[in-house]
Enzyme design. Structure first.
Site, mmCIF file in Angstrom:
data_model
loop_
_atom_site.group_PDB
_atom_site.id
_atom_site.type_symbol
_atom_site.label_atom_id
_atom_site.label_comp_id
_atom_site.label_asym_id
_atom_site.label_seq_id
_atom_site.Cartn_x
_atom_site.Cartn_y
_atom_site.Cartn_z
ATOM 1 N N HIS A 40 -28.993 -18.189 34.697
ATOM 2 C CA HIS A 40 -28.407 -17.526 33.519
ATOM 3 C C HIS A 40 -28.964 -16.107 33.390
ATOM 4 O O HIS A 40 -28.199 -15.131 33.274
ATOM 5 C CB HIS A 40 -28.721 -18.331 32.261
ATOM 6 N N GLU A 41 -30.290 -16.006 33.408
ATOM 7 C CA GLU A 41 -30.907 -14.687 33.267
ATOM 8 C C GLU A 41 -30.632 -13.821 34.498
ATOM 9 O O GLU A 41 -30.518 -12.596 34.388
ATOM 10 C CB GLU A 41 -32.415 -14.835 33.047
ATOM 11 N N HIS A 51 -27.478 -11.900 33.963
ATOM 12 C CA HIS A 51 -27.706 -10.669 33.195
ATOM 13 C C HIS A 51 -28.341 -9.593 34.079
ATOM 14 O O HIS A 51 -27.930 -8.427 34.058
ATOM 15 C CB HIS A 51 -28.638 -10.954 32.013
#
Length: 377
Positions: A25-26, A29
């Site tokens: 998820h990170e 980003h």
């Protein structure tokens, strides 16, 4: 006999589920930000004190926190909660300021924020597509094979050979559509539309309730019509078909989540059914004992949950940021810092309240409150 996986295995399974999903998820980003030239100052898996880490040649600090319940990427220029320009930001040299998050146009900031949940959905689709290729796709026609005596289906007048075409507000294409609907609507009065002898009929039906308990002692209220499926057809899935099936199944899971949240908000489903990290840890331990297929499927479900929850339009979550960017795009200027600050405070309060609620529920599911009541009594 109730089986338990034990605390060490449960903790290991929890870390194996949450750790990689938070990381990807990170990473979504991070990669999107890097694509648009935004410098990342820190990439953390877990919160709290750093227990391990290193700094790469780009100046990003990669670290692991002691509390493995999330993670974050901190971009250059994130000097306040609402990522608004500040005197400190304005004082940066022009070249350095150009690499900060705030310096990018709103559409790039939106892509950077949305990339995390998108990666979570993509990981789930890869898993579900792989399962479809490995095990095929079950497409059982929605035809009643047998009606259980005394069941909701018998009371509704259904008979063997009837083809169900609609249940409540959902069109039924395959038998599994009906199962997914009935499971989350126990005790609900609705209508069933079916074909018999070439004629379409409609009948009221109250979905039955089956209280089930698994081998780990978990109790569930499951909706049931009381009909047996006809002949199950499993067809092979090609590499080209797998993505289509993966998207369809992901959509079905998200639809079920939306419907379940709607039931909780409307009061048709108890808030006691909400679970948090402790429930995820418990289920992770249980699923890892059932084999790799069950555990990997759980990872797909949790990944979809993470993507979905993060897209909710709640300040502090990715969806809250995207909501502000949408407003900024429409107004041609961002909301004022004070308005955003109050919104983020409200979002933080809502998230903390939800965390307290789900933790309270989790401890209740573990029997803590019953044990305390017996001690006090």
């Amino acid at each position: 006999m109730i089986e338990t996986p034990g605390l060490p295995l449960t903790l290991l399974a929890f870390v194996l589920v949450i750790g990689p999903l938070v990381f990807v998820h990170e990473m979504g980003h991070y990669l999107a930000a890097r694509w648009f030239g935004v410098k990342s100052e820190a990439f953390s898996i877990g919160f709290g004190r750093e227990i391990a880490g290193w700094t790469d040649k780009r100046g990003t600090r990669w670290k692991v926190g002691w509390l493995p319940l999330g993670g974050y990427v901190r971009f250059a220029g994130d000097m306040n909660a609402v990522s608004q320009p500040s005197p400190e930001w304005l004082s940066l040299p022009a070249e350095e300021r150009g690499k900060t998050f705030q310096a990018k146009p709103v559409w790039q900031r939106a892509i950077i924020v949305a990339a995390g949940p998108i990666v979570n959905f993509a990981i789930a689709m890869v898993i579900l597509g792989g399962f479809a290729m490995a095990f095929g796709d079950t497409r059982t026609p929605p035809v009643v094979g047998k009606v259980v005596q005394g069941s909701a289906a018998e009371r509704a007048g259904l008979q063997a050979g009837d083809r169900i075409t609609r249940l409540g507000d959902r069109d039924i294409a395959i038998f599994e559509d009906m199962l997914s609907y009935t499971r989350i609507h126990p005790g609900e009065a609705t209508q069933v539309v079916f074909e018999r002898g070439g004629q379409q009929r409609t009948s009221p039906v109250t979905i039955g309730v089956d209280q089930q308990r698994d081998r780990f002692g978990n109790s569930y209220r499951i909706g049931m019509l009381g009909i047996a499926r006809g002949e199950r057809v499993t067809v092979p899935v090609s590499l080209l078909e797998a993505p289509v099936i993966a998207v369809r199944r992901t959509g079905e899971i998200v639809s079920m989540m939306v419907e379940t949240i709607g039931q909780i908000i409307s009061g048709r489903r108890s808030v006691k059914e909400l679970g948090g990290p402790l429930s995820i840890a418990k289920v992770s331990g249980e699923q890892i004992t059932l084999g790799p297929e069950a555990f990997v499927f759980l990872i797909a479900l949790v990944s979809i949950n993470l993507g979905f929850i993060n897209l909710l339009p709640v300040p502090m979550l990715d969806g809250g940021h995207l909501l502000f960017y949408a407003i900024e795009a429409l107004r041609r200027r961002p909301l004022g810092p004070e308005a955003q600050e109050w919104a983020f405070r409200g979002g933080l309060a809502a998230i903390l309240s939800l965390m307290l609620l789900v933790t309270f529920n989790d401890l209740g599911n573990f029997g803590l409150w019953r044990s305390l009541a017996r001690l006090i009594g």
